[in-house]
Design an enzyme around this catalytic site. Structure first.
Site, PDB file in Angstrom:
ATOM      1  N   PHE A 184       0.860  -1.147   0.180  1.00  0.00           N
ATOM      2  CA  PHE A 184       0.255   0.093   0.076  1.00  0.00           C
ATOM      3  C   PHE A 184       0.905   1.413  -0.328  1.00  0.00           C
ATOM      4  CE2 PHE A 184      -2.554   3.545   1.456  1.00  0.00           C
ATOM      5  CZ  PHE A 184      -3.762   3.248   0.772  1.00  0.00           C
TER       6      PHE A 184
ATOM      7  N   ASP B 231       9.277   2.514   1.870  1.00  0.00           N
ATOM      8  CA  ASP B 231       8.065   3.118   2.157  1.00  0.00           C
ATOM      9  C   ASP B 231       7.921   2.887   4.001  1.00  0.00           C
ATOM     10  OD1 ASP B 231       5.619   4.278   3.026  1.00  0.00           O
ATOM     11  OD2 ASP B 231       4.437   3.396   1.363  1.00  0.00           O
TER      12      ASP B 231
ATOM     13  N   LYS C 237       2.480  10.109   8.257  1.00  0.00           N
ATOM     14  CA  LYS C 237       1.448   9.758   9.383  1.00  0.00           C
ATOM     15  C   LYS C 237       2.231  10.295  10.833  1.00  0.00           C
ATOM     16  CE  LYS C 237      -0.298   5.264   7.908  1.00  0.00           C
ATOM     17  NZ  LYS C 237      -1.693   5.490   7.911  1.00  0.00           N
TER      18      LYS C 237
END
Ligand code: PLP
Length: 391
Positions: free
Chosen positions: A132, A217, A246
């Site tokens: 993702f 990532d 985040k």
């Protein structure tokens, strides 16, 4: 909630819960009901909710200067970039506002770097099944999960997918167009899938042999989530590019692309930009958040409580035949069930515990890094009560 349905775009299947306050590991709803939070805004609130140093940094910065253009130097942006470089492999940082944007930057830079050095046809990036990387068109294409692609064709050309944890598949997939390999060191949305021992090292070696860039990532697993500041540190390998977002600013929107110098040189003034990227407010929060993670023993707590939590999940697995597997590292832990997990999430919410379910059947636990063993016990006691109702 009614007004939300009327006026907010319906892109989320929301739970009937409106949260209005948070402190540490807890949040409260409109009626004052307390919840122990094992979601952390999906790995955003690593420091817990409303960490006092982050709140103070936001307040102080908001009174001084909220925003100026990147035409000018920005003090907290320089401080955050310096801190990130001092504590990682990186030499330069590009700031943006989200994980997808950070990955978009990584994709653009990898292409530009490879094209400049090896010719116009070097643009393909290899990514992993169950990955993702975000919801912009390029990061959506990088995300090797068909369910996210539906309805958005034509996708961006230049991506190739292989299974995660399969070194042979990578060797086979590389050709004269390949410029980079991009992956999450632990797949989060894809079901908390961990790399097997030596996998990341093997990828690094192949990238070096083939002259490819390794892009990690760490949007979900960075900033202490695995018990080290960055997940790559567990494997003793360093990427060329790394993306963060985040939890980087303790809950304020931010994204960052960390870059080795030689690669960063391919970005010249005007090549890439973001109006809000590295904005004074977000980066002041980022400096406070990163400093707190390093100074307040959060990495140590994450390792200690994470190990305890995983061992407790393993004990629970032995008792309930519908638990398929437990896995994870630090405080990103998953429990794969042989059935759908959504009713368990709802039942836990009724009992005052927020947990998440990904891929339909993987319960995912992402508490703040300050969570205690007692809080883990409380949550697991409730989970077992729910499990007893299932079996
Ligand atoms: C590993 C990973 N990369 C990228 C993203 C996208 O981040 P954002 O939602 O901030 O664009 C996410 C979001 O869940 C993620 O988990």
């Amino acid at each position: 909630m009614k007004l939300s349905e009327e006026y907010v775009a319906q892109t989320y299947a929301r739970y009937p819960l409106l949260l209005v306050r948070g402190k540490g590991t807890r949040v409260w709803d409109l009626e004052g009901k307390e919840y122990l939070d094992f979601v952390s805004g999906l790995a955003v609130c690593n420091l817990g909710h409303c960490h006092p140093k982050v709140v103070k940094a936001i307040q102080d910065q908001a009174e001084k200067l909220i925003h100026v253009s990147n035409f000018y130097y920005i003090e907290p942006q320089i401080q955050l970039a310096t801190l990130l470089c001092k504590h990682s492999f990186a030499d330069k940082v590009f700031f943006c506002n989200s994980g997808a944007e950070a990955n978009e930057g990584a994709i653009k830079l990898a292409r530009k770097y490879a094209k400049e050095r090896r010719g116009e046809d070097r643009y393909e990036i290899i990514t992993m099944e169950h990955s993702f990387h975000g919801r912009t068109l390029a990061t959506l294409t990088a995300t090797a999960q068909e369910k996210y692609h539906k309805g958005y064709a034509p996708l961006v050309p230049g991506f190739k997918y292989i299974p995660f944890n399969d070194v042979g598949a990578l060797k086979k997939a590389i050709d004269s167009k390949t410029c980079a390999v991009m992956l999450e060191p632990i797949q989060g949305e894809g079901g908390v899938n961990c790399p097997s021992k030596g996998y990341l090292r093997a990828l690094r070696e192949i990238c070096d042999e083939e002259g490819l860039l390794l892009i990690l990532d760490e949007v979900q697993v960075g900033m202490g989530r695995t018990g080290k500041l960055f997940a790559y540190e567990h494997e003793g390998v360093e990427p060329d590019l790394l993306t963060l977002a985040k939890s980087l600013a303790g809950g304020v929107p931010i994204g960052a692309l960390l870059i080795r110098d030689e690669v960063a040189e391919s970005f010249e003034p005007g090549d890439h930009a973001s109006t809000f990227g590295g904005n004074p407010l977000a980066t002041a929060a980022g400096v406070a958040a990163l400093t707190a993670i390093l100074d307040e023993g959060m990495l140590e707590n994450c390792q200690k409580v994470g190990e305890y939590f995983l061992s407790r999940l393993e004990e629970i697995k032995k008792k309930y035949p519908f638990v398929q597997q437990v896995r994870g590292r630090g405080l990103i832990l998953g429990m794969e069930l042989k059935m759908e997990g959504s009713s368990i999430v709802k039942e836990m919410m009724r009992k005052g515990f927020l947990i998440n379910c990904t891929m339909g059947n993987v319960l995912r636990f992402l508490p703040p890094l300050i969570v205690t063993q007692e809080e883990v016990d409380q949550m697991l006691e409730a989970l077992e009560e729910v499990f007893k109702g299932v079996s």
